[in-house]
Design a protein around this motif. Structure first.
Motif, short mmCIF file in Angstrom:
data_model
loop_
_atom_site.label_atom_id
_atom_site.label_comp_id
_atom_site.label_asym_id
_atom_site.label_seq_id
_atom_site.Cartn_x
_atom_site.Cartn_y
_atom_site.Cartn_z
N PRO A 150 41.19 42.78 41.51
CA PRO A 150 41.67 41.91 40.44
C PRO A 150 43.19 41.73 40.47
CG PRO A 150 40.12 43.50 39.58
CD PRO A 150 40.41 43.91 40.98
N LYS A 203 26.83 36.05 31.63
CA LYS A 203 27.20 35.01 32.59
C LYS A 203 27.71 33.77 31.87
CE LYS A 203 23.74 35.99 36.11
NZ LYS A 203 22.61 35.34 36.78
N MET A 241 34.91 41.98 34.20
CA MET A 241 33.46 42.09 34.06
C MET A 241 32.92 43.16 35.00
SD MET A 241 30.75 39.05 33.82
CE MET A 241 28.99 39.28 33.94
N VAL A 279 44.51 38.09 39.89
CA VAL A 279 44.88 37.68 38.54
C VAL A 279 46.40 37.73 38.36
CG1 VAL A 279 44.61 38.25 36.11
CG2 VAL A 279 42.67 38.48 37.66
N PRO A 319 34.71 29.30 35.45
CA PRO A 319 35.18 30.67 35.32
C PRO A 319 36.47 30.80 34.50
CG PRO A 319 34.41 30.29 37.53
CD PRO A 319 34.33 28.98 36.82
N GLN A 320 36.56 31.92 33.80
CA GLN A 320 37.69 32.19 32.92
C GLN A 320 38.73 33.06 33.60
OE1 GLN A 320 37.63 30.98 29.58
NE2 GLN A 320 36.14 29.79 30.73
N LYS A 321 39.94 33.03 33.07
CA LYS A 321 41.04 33.75 33.72
C LYS A 321 41.30 35.12 33.12
CE LYS A 321 42.66 30.25 36.28
NZ LYS A 321 42.77 30.31 37.72
N ILE A 339 39.28 37.53 31.94
CA ILE A 339 38.08 38.33 31.76
C ILE A 339 37.99 39.46 32.76
CG2 ILE A 339 35.58 38.20 32.14
CD1 ILE A 339 35.49 35.71 30.59
N MET A 357 36.68 36.71 37.88
CA MET A 357 38.11 36.99 37.69
C MET A 357 38.91 35.71 37.59
SD MET A 357 38.54 39.87 40.59
CE MET A 357 37.38 41.23 40.68
N ARG A 383 34.49 35.01 41.02
CA ARG A 383 34.54 33.95 40.03
C ARG A 383 34.81 34.50 38.64
NH1 ARG A 383 30.94 29.34 39.33
NH2 ARG A 383 29.05 30.60 39.49
N SER A 397 31.32 34.36 30.70
CA SER A 397 32.30 34.36 31.78
C SER A 397 32.31 33.04 32.54
CB SER A 397 32.03 35.51 32.74
OG SER A 397 30.73 35.40 33.23
N ARG A 399 37.15 48.49 38.21
CA ARG A 399 37.52 47.15 38.67
C ARG A 399 37.59 46.17 37.50
NH1 ARG A 399 33.81 44.45 43.13
NH2 ARG A 399 32.45 44.31 41.31
#
Ligand SMILES: Nc1ncnc2c1ncn2[C@@H]1O[C@H](COP(=O)(O)OP(=O)(O)OP(=O)(O)O)[C@@H](O)[C@H]1O
Ligand SMILES: Nc1ncnc2c1ncn2[C@@H]1O[C@H](COP(=O)(O)OP(=O)(O)OP(=O)(O)O)[C@@H](O)[C@H]1O
Ligand SMILES: [Mg+2]
Ligand SMILES: [Mg+2]
Lengths: 316, 260, 259, 260, 259
Positions: C98, C49, C78, C102, C72-74, C76, B160, B158, C52, C152
């Motif tokens: 990722p 949290k 983490m 992504v 959730p964000q695109k 980021i 990502m 999530r 993100s 990652r």
């Protein structure tokens, strides 16, 4: 060519011989029919299969037909050829339980599945022999094990198809001298046995094909009676699994007990008499506790039978 | 070292050894207690019957294998899909689960006559019965696997910005593999049961038919030969899964030494 | 331009339960490097949290890139406090993850798989994990897992990088190497960083601004800008200047504990 | 908020709603296509039959419930025990698994006659059939749960010098609970199938007998009433598990909001 | 008396694969407090597993309490690097676990449950987790989990305590409090401690002897006794004396890295 798919009452066994013979010898084809024959799952199931239109014709218990039509008056299924002139049911009882006559059955325990023809027709048997309907108590057991249980002495007796249970009992090591066999037909039960039935649609749209089927079958039946041993080879051909010797015995027992009877000697193979038919239907109605009595003439269509001469029981 | 080698040998061949022991035991019981042939034939009798009729048996077995595998394949696909829906959505979970349990409590053999009316006897009802009887374990296990997914792992995806589908593909399904493979073992056995049962009711072909025919000609040895062939096909399929399973769930079995 | 913005954000994990963080307002400029410090259990991971989009605030608003966070964000990357590597993937495949998710990498995956793999191997080598690419996570030591997890978070060059105690399981030398590496990456192609750490030297060395959270329900109690020019050298950490900054932060936290 | 409330209502009552929708659909199909009563009776007809004969039905249903539950209880105990053995020992795994798969591919109905011959007609064969048919899913899932136990958690116990049994009790079994409860859902449905099937073969009591009797008098509505009672009992048992499951596997379901 | 003894121990996780540790010989006296330091991935956690009998050495012998280690030990308390709390148990129940397993507590569990529970609550309060007893592990922050795991290792008063980076996720102040607490416990009723850490100040402050492992397959490269008397005070850490000791260790490790 007319396509007919046909369901047997049961698995491919000795008594299926005339059907398979008609198929293999091309009698159906000669009549312009392309017939396919499937094994069945019980002679009542065959009624349902034909009633739903899944099959055009079938080999089914006439009493089950009575029952079906009584429950579904709108369905005009008809029997067109009475193969077993009397119900093949019988009571088998162990002499060791002290059973020699119907009267000895009082208070004994019989076993058979609830759908067994003999069990369902028990009230007729009881009435014809002066017994109370609840004179015996019943154990419900699968066909596959009733003979085993009787052979083990867990049951005093069983009901079943004469030519099936007899052979099964023998195979379980019972000596027929120790067994009392009471064939329903011999003990005053007027019920008919298995018949060829045809669906509503068949009778309406193509009665000629039905008649043609009957002709072909009748021819094969006569030849089967003349030479059962040859007839059995068609069964073997269809299903390599069968034990020819055993099935020949089964076929012979069937022919002797329910196909060649006084009635058929008199009236020819396949036929019924209206008089007995009405009695038989009444008997079925009271025996099975049906809510209405179907009309005899609508249940059995005499017009489909081949001519009388061809239906003569061959002299052996 | 010698001991460990012997142990390895034992582990490797354990299934054969146990089978042989059991067969010998069965034979012994049959002989010692004089169990009648028509009730429970001895392995030697079964073997004899099997060898004598192997051609017929193998023809019927192939049919059963075919219907079973097709039904099983449909069941796995359906079980996976519905299991994914049930496992990911509380709404579907609540709506479908009780229904499915209720439906599956009903003996499938009751539906065979209905199937026969619609599809005729033979292959189709057998396939459908195999399917109907075997999809449920897959569904339940996939749903359980997904709904017990650690939220921490889900969060990785999530974070990502992965879509629900991505999460399912990259985390949900891999995590669920041990559950899935466990269910396959149950489902394949049920699929065999389903097609055989359907064949006993409505077919001219297949081990189910063979068994009915054999039992009506009182050839119990052949009935048992049929049963054993079914069992053997079941084991064969299991071995196939075991191979695949090793690849997909090795990570989960890392604890238990030689098992996976 | 503003990259992240908290407006009086509070969060309670259980409805009506105790607050994990309380009334936090802060803003992070684009390409700013901030660090968040505070006592254990004060809500630092919770803050991450929220940024993100993994949890929603009970009260207040969180904005990322000018938009309110809803889910959730695109953009980021983490690194979680517990490394959370996927156990069915090798180290390399975990770092590749990722790129499979992504955009734009995702659509180039098919054609450029080899190139991407090489890129992952490079990054792994940079954190000292060369030769461990094909090991599964449980075959790595704690510190190695943490480094893989940092890779990652970095591999897809996120615009906003969030590191939750990324160097906690590393020895001093490896840690310092990675500080330098992170600073280099950040200077090559700037991005916004939010770093949670317990190590005040780390916070001071890396961040433009350090935020101090209080105990209990985390509240912002201090904000300290670190003025030192970039690139910062490790030598700087031995100066009195550096020690003073660290000491100041230490006192802030010390004061929290006493209260 | 209003939306969320409506959604909650939907989730809570989803199973009823779906059931009603399906019943209406079934009724509609039966009427629209004029499906004959003797093939597939409409729900109204089934309901009628059910109400008219509810005393008889409930008597038979109680018998079936009794045999099913006893068989199921034995199956769970047996499945747990053997599953634990299979899951903890590679040797047992290798030896038993293929055997079990083979055995379970065989339709249990084939064994009923043997059971009847040994134990007489009625309750005992039904219990045994329910047991034989339903232990396998429990076994497989427990074994899988144990063999996929994270070695890290096991190490926690090992580091305290815990015995194998302790490890099993304190880590193995709790960790396996999600697998176990998943298998219960499958096993209970199979247990019902097993006892009903056994009753159809040899019994004077139970829904299986009722169905045979009803179908032999061509009372399909009663047959279906029997089927539906079975289904309903299955759902009842499921709801019971769902309650217990919540207590035991809440920790594993923490991710999926309202599900557990 | 000797409590732990390594005799030329080597270990390879995969048969014939690379060694994780190589040819280590050391001995720990009863009630000695030792610390093991070394770069990430050098085999420190592996060393711990060997002592507790979770893995067997490929070569050499490990003795605990004079007996060769063959399988898990009875008298050990261990805090793992990843806290490894059981997710189906609350914090309190996780800490209770050893009391359910280890004798003599195990047989007293029935009668004394209440007393044991109180004891666990006390210990949890001492590490700052009062009020979190009934939370599940995933409701705790990283540092809180770590503290719970320390409690679990301590609760049954093991003769040999093994701590694998127990304070890595804690802020400086909490960490120092726990140092003091650990030292107090150890002085009240002495036991043997093996501490793995990356924090050289921690090692110096707590240990009687510090062992330094080399990179790659871990080998012993240095052994340094810390002579400071007990109880050690936090003030000591601000002295030059202390700084010198730390610096010496630092140089050892620095040298490893260069080689
Ligand atoms: N999933 C959760 N459910 C309920 N409470 C939670 C959850 N996660 C965290 N908390 C609580 O929220 C508070 C803050 O936790 P958080 O993980 O943000 O702390 P932290 O600052 O990251 O601490 P640390 O430095 O120890 O990692 C703690 O009191 C914790 O118990
Ligand atoms: N289960 C395992 N299987 C295979 N290799 C392993 C396993 N556990 C550890 N290793 C390897 O052994 C070496 C030492 O690992 P170990 O965990 O002992 O390091 P460590 O000193 O504790 O490192 P850190 O400080 O990062 O925790 C590493 O190279 C690691 O990859
Ligand atoms: Mg945190
Ligand atoms: Mg380690």
């Amino acid at each position: 060519m007319t396509n007919i798919n046909f369901t047997l009452d049961w698995r491919i066994e000795g008594p299926s011989a005339p059907f398979l013979m008609a198929l293999e010898r091309g009698y159906f084809e000669e009549e312009g029919l392309r017939v396919s024959i499937d094994s069945g799952n019980g002679s009542a199931g065959a009624v349902t299969r034909v009633a739903t239109g899944a099959y055009d014709m079938g080999f089914a218990d006439f009493n089950a037909l009575v029952e079906h039509v009584a429950a579904n008056p709108d369905d005009s299924l008809q029997a067109v050829y009475m193969v077993y002139n009397s119900i093949p049911a019988a009571v088998f009882a162990a002499k060791s339980s002290g059973i020699e006559t119907p009267a000895d059955l009082v208070g004994k325990t019989l076993g058979s599945p609830v759908f067994d023809g003999g069990r369902k027709a028990w009230p007729s048997f009881a009435a014809a022999n002066g017994l109370e309907v609840d004179a015996v108590s019943w154990e419900s057991v699968d066909p596959a094990i009733r003979e085993t249980l009787m052979a083990q002495g867990r049951l005093d007796g069983i009901t079943g198809f004469y030519f099936t249970s007899l052979l099964n009992l023998e195979a379980r090591g019972m000596d027929m001298d120790d067994v009392t066999v009471m064939l329903y037909a011999d003990f005053g039960v007027p019920l008919y046995g298995n018949a060829i039935i045809a669906s509503n649609g068949m009778m309406r749209d193509n009665p000629d094909a039905v008649a043609a089927f009957n002709r072909a079958f009748n021819r094969a039946l006569v030849e089967t009676i003349e030479d059962p041993a040859t007839a059995i080879t068609y069964v073997k051909q269809r299903d390599g699994l069968i034990d020819e010797e055993l099935e020949l015995r089964r076929l012979n027992l069937a022919l002797e007990s329910v196909v060649i009877t006084d009635d058929t000697r008199r009236d020819g193979l396949g036929s019924v008499t209206m008089e007995r038919l009405e009695t038989a239907i009444d008997e079925a109605v009271s025996s099975f506790g049906l809510s209405m009595t179907p009309v005899a003439a609508e249940l059995f269509n005499m017009d489909m039978l081949p001519e009388r001469a061809s239906r003569e029981v061959p002299a052996l | 070292m010698a001991i460990s080698k012997r142990k390895k040998f034992l582990v490797k061949h354990a299934s054969w050894l146990l089978m042989i022991v059991l067969l010998v035991f069965w034979e012994f019981i049959c002989r010692a207690l004089q169990v009648p042939q028509f009730l429970f034939p001895a392995p030697t009798a079964v073997l004899e019957a099997g060898i004598a009729r192997w051609e017929i048996i193998s023809m019927h077995a192939l049919q059963t294998l075919y219907t079973t595998l097709v039904g099983f394949a449909i069941a796995v696909a359906f079980g996976l899909l519905v299991g994914m829906a049930v496992g990911s959505s509380p709404l579907v979970y609540r709506a479908l689960y009780p229904m499915m349990v209720g439906f599956n409590s009903i003996p499938k053999v009751a539906f065979v006559p209905v199937l026969v009316v619609w599809f005729g006897i033979g292959t189709v009802p057998a396939i459908l019965t195999a399917f109907l009887i075997s999809f449920f374990p897959v569904l339940v296990n996939v749903a359980t696997g997904l709904s017990t997914l650690e939220p921490e792992l889900e969060d990785v995806l999530r974070s990502m910005g992965a879509s629900k589908l991505d999460i399912l593909r990259k985390v949900g399904l891999p995590r669920t593999m041990p559950y899935f493979f466990a269910s396959l073992k149950v489902a394949i056995t049920l699929a065999f049961v389903g097609s055989v049962i359907s064949e006993t009711v409505a077919s001219n072909l297949g081990i189910g038919y063979l068994m009915m025919a054999a039992s009506s000609s009182m050839d119990m040895a052949l009935v048992f030969a049929g049963l054993i062939v079914i069992g053997a096909m079941g084991v064969g399929m299991y071995e196939l899964f075991a191979l695949t399973e090793k690849r997909f769930t090795g990570w989960a079995n890392r604890g238990s030494g030689g098992v996976a | 331009m503003e990259q992240v913005r908290f407006e009086q954000v509070s969060l309670a994990y259980d409805e009506g339960g105790p607050l994990a963080i309380q009334d936090i307002s802060l803003s992070v400029a684009e390409n700013e490097f901030i660090a968040v410090v505070g006592p254990s259990g004060c809500g630092k991971s919770t803050l991450m949290k929220l940024v993100s989009g993994l949890t929603e605030p009970t009260e207040g608003y969180v904005y990322v890139g000018g938009r309110q966070v809803a889910g959730p964000q695109k953009c980021i990357g983490m690194a979680f406090q517990a490394s959370n590597l996927l156990p069915w993937r090798t180290t390399l495949d975990n770092v590749m993850l990722p790129l499979e998710i992504v955009q734009p990498y995702r659509s180039q995956m098919r054609r450029q798989r080899k190139a991407f793999e090489a890129r992952c191997r490079d990054l792994l080598a940079r954190v000292g994990l060369a030769g461990n690419e094909d090991k599964f996570p449980w075959e790595l030591s704690g510190g190695m897992q943490q480094r893989a997890s940092i890779c990652r978070a970095l591999i897809h060059k996120p615009k906003l990088l969030m590191l939750d105690e990324p160097f906690g399981a590393l020895d001093a030398f490896t840690k310092e190497e990675l500080w330098i590496m992170l600073q280099e990456l950040w200077q090559e192609e700037p991005f916004t960083v939010i770093l949670v750490t317990h190590d005040l030297r780390e916070a001071t060395f890396l961040a433009d601004t350090v935020y101090v959270l209080s105990k209990g329900p985390g509240q912002l109690v201090a904000r300290k800008a670190i003025e030192q020019a970039r690139p910062r050298k490790l030598e700087w950490t031995y100066t009195d200047d550096f020690a003073r900054d660290v000491h100041e932060l230490r006192e802030h936290i010390g004061r929290i504990r006493e209260s």
